[in-house]
Design an enzyme around this catalytic site. Structure first.
Site, PDB file in Angstrom:
ATOM      1  N   ASP A 101       0.840  -1.194   0.000  1.00 24.53           N
ATOM      2  CA  ASP A 101       0.000   0.000   0.000  1.00 24.53           C
ATOM      3  C   ASP A 101       0.884   1.257   0.000  1.00 24.53           C
ATOM      4  O   ASP A 101       1.801   1.376  -0.798  1.00 24.53           O
ATOM      5  CB  ASP A 101      -0.965  -0.076   1.202  1.00 24.53           C
ATOM      6  CG  ASP A 101      -2.014   1.006   1.228  1.00 24.53           C
ATOM      7  OD1 ASP A 101      -2.961   0.949   0.431  1.00 24.53           O
ATOM      8  OD2 ASP A 101      -1.874   1.933   2.049  1.00 24.53           O
ATOM      9  N   TYR A 150     -11.958   8.795  -2.244  1.00 26.88           N
ATOM     10  CA  TYR A 150     -11.373   8.905  -0.901  1.00 26.88           C
ATOM     11  C   TYR A 150     -10.100   9.740  -0.862  1.00 26.88           C
ATOM     12  O   TYR A 150      -9.881  10.506   0.068  1.00 26.88           O
ATOM     13  CB  TYR A 150     -11.176   7.512  -0.280  1.00 26.88           C
ATOM     14  CG  TYR A 150      -9.975   6.722  -0.760  1.00 26.88           C
ATOM     15  CD1 TYR A 150      -8.864   6.531   0.048  1.00 26.88           C
ATOM     16  CD2 TYR A 150      -9.969   6.131  -2.022  1.00 26.88           C
ATOM     17  CE1 TYR A 150      -7.772   5.787  -0.383  1.00 26.88           C
ATOM     18  CE2 TYR A 150      -8.890   5.384  -2.462  1.00 26.88           C
ATOM     19  CZ  TYR A 150      -7.795   5.220  -1.641  1.00 26.88           C
ATOM     20  OH  TYR A 150      -6.721   4.492  -2.071  1.00 26.88           O
ATOM     21  N   TYR A 231      -1.432  11.180   2.174  1.00 28.83           N
ATOM     22  CA  TYR A 231      -2.281  11.515   1.030  1.00 28.83           C
ATOM     23  C   TYR A 231      -2.219  13.008   0.719  1.00 28.83           C
ATOM     24  O   TYR A 231      -2.342  13.403  -0.436  1.00 28.83           O
ATOM     25  CB  TYR A 231      -3.737  11.127   1.318  1.00 28.83           C
ATOM     26  CG  TYR A 231      -3.973   9.648   1.439  1.00 28.83           C
ATOM     27  CD1 TYR A 231      -4.333   8.887   0.337  1.00 28.83           C
ATOM     28  CD2 TYR A 231      -3.861   8.990   2.672  1.00 28.83           C
ATOM     29  CE1 TYR A 231      -4.572   7.525   0.442  1.00 28.83           C
ATOM     30  CE2 TYR A 231      -4.093   7.635   2.785  1.00 28.83           C
ATOM     31  CZ  TYR A 231      -4.444   6.901   1.666  1.00 28.83           C
ATOM     32  OH  TYR A 231      -4.667   5.550   1.779  1.00 28.83           O
ATOM     33  N   HIS A 296      -7.283  -6.383  -0.997  1.00 32.85           N
ATOM     34  CA  HIS A 296      -6.152  -5.469  -0.837  1.00 32.85           C
ATOM     35  C   HIS A 296      -5.156  -5.878   0.248  1.00 32.85           C
ATOM     36  O   HIS A 296      -3.952  -5.736   0.078  1.00 32.85           O
ATOM     37  CB  HIS A 296      -6.695  -4.070  -0.532  1.00 32.85           C
ATOM     38  CG  HIS A 296      -5.646  -3.006  -0.433  1.00 32.85           C
ATOM     39  ND1 HIS A 296      -4.862  -2.635  -1.503  1.00 32.85           N
ATOM     40  CD2 HIS A 296      -5.243  -2.239   0.609  1.00 32.85           C
ATOM     41  CE1 HIS A 296      -4.025  -1.674  -1.123  1.00 32.85           C
ATOM     42  NE2 HIS A 296      -4.232  -1.418   0.148  1.00 32.85           N
TER      43      HIS A 296
END
Length: 317
Positions: A101, A150, A231, A296
């Site tokens: 990830d 998201y 992010y 995931h």
């Protein structure tokens, strides 16, 4: 789990909590969001039993590691600096790297910027995607998915944190870890993961209540902001990486992804992985594995298979 040792290492101006086990060649295990060193609990023990020294930090902003307050303290350069500092602290010139990830993205940057420190890498879920000089990442995501996607919803400081607080830490952790839809994840205001917040979550067999409790305890203590700040640096990383535009990643790589992984189903990703794009930008790519029926969080969902895949690759070097 009693064979896993815990300590704190000061690197690059922050204290990182590290979990480790085993003796032998060092394998650096780098987690994603919303995770911790704990995401690697099975691999730490499995790799230690197979003759490796497995080292899994809580990245900056997570768990028992420091969480700098400023969002701009979470760029790829900061995190790669932490990882290089950790290798220095371990006295290792080169290490194997296994990452998932957001950890995989940071590991790709590590391989790009400091290939001299990486023997080989196993990337889970996230392939290396070359920088598009003509479009910032968030502009691309907004154009493809809209403002409720998201990664877009994570941008405004405090906004998604407020929604997570309303949902409750446990519901957020359960929602992420059990997400199995092979498509984009949206956070519509007031709707959480696309369904009512009070809908019961049935945990899969690979995820225990004890596992959830550990994540919940750490995220209630630390909050989600540190992880979300990664992010918030998507566009900043794009700017910082301009000098490396077009540079290939030149370390040996194995890529593993779940068949149901939302990243695998992003537009163009399958073709990029299977039709030569990934091999072109990562010329030492040796193997691509697609795990059937897996989503995931493959290192937790199929721990033994994942550990075996890692071992089979690393034992070549």
């Amino acid at each position: 789990m009693e064979t896993i040792k815990h300590r704190t290492v000061k690197v690059n101006g922050v204290n990182l909590h590290v979990a480790e086990s085993g003796e032998g060649p060092l394998v650096l295990l780098i987690h994603g969001f919303p995770e911790l060193w704990y995401t690697w609990r099975h691999q730490i023990l499995g790799l230690a039993a197979l003759g490796f020294r497995a080292v899994a930090p809580d990245l900056r902003g997570y768990g028992d590691s420091d969480a700098p307050a400023a969002a701009d303290a979470y760029t790829a350069l900061h995190v790669v600096g932490d990882l290089v500092g950790l290798l220095d602290a371990e006295g290792e010139e080169k290490a194997f790297v296994v990452a998932h990830d957001w950890g995989a993205l940071m590991a790709w940057y590590l391989c790009l910027l400091r290939p001299d420190r990486v023997k080989a890498m196993v990337s889970l879920s996230v392939p290396w995607m070359p920088r598009n000089p003509g479009m910032k990442p968030l502009d691309g995501y907004r154009a493809a998915y809209g403002d409720d996607y998201y990664m877009c919803r994570f941008q405004e400081p405090g906004e998604i944190e407020a929604q997570f607080a309303e949902m409750g830490t446990r519901r957020v952790i359960e929602g992420f870890l059990t997400y199995r839809i092979p498509g984009p994840l949206f956070f519509v205001k007031g709707k959480g993961f696309g369904h009512p917040v009070d809908d019961p979550v049935v945990l899969p067999s690979w995820l225990t209540q004890e596992d959830i409790d550990y994540y919940v305890d750490k995220f209630e203590e630390k909050g989600f902001t540190g992880g979300i700040n990664y992010y918030r640096n998507l566009n900043r990383n794009w700017e910082l990486m301009a000098p490396w535009d077009g540079v290939q990643v030149k370390v040996p790589v194995k890529f593993i992804v779940g068949e149901l992984d939302l990243v695998y189903h992003m537009p163009g990703v399958k073709d990029f992985i299977h039709k030569g794009g990934l091999k072109k930008t990562v010329p030492l790519l040796e193997e691509v594995v697609v795990m059937e029926g897996v989503a995931h969080f493959l290192n937790q969902e199929r721990p033994q298979d994942t550990t075996q895949h890692i071992y089979d690759f690393l034992s070549k070097f």
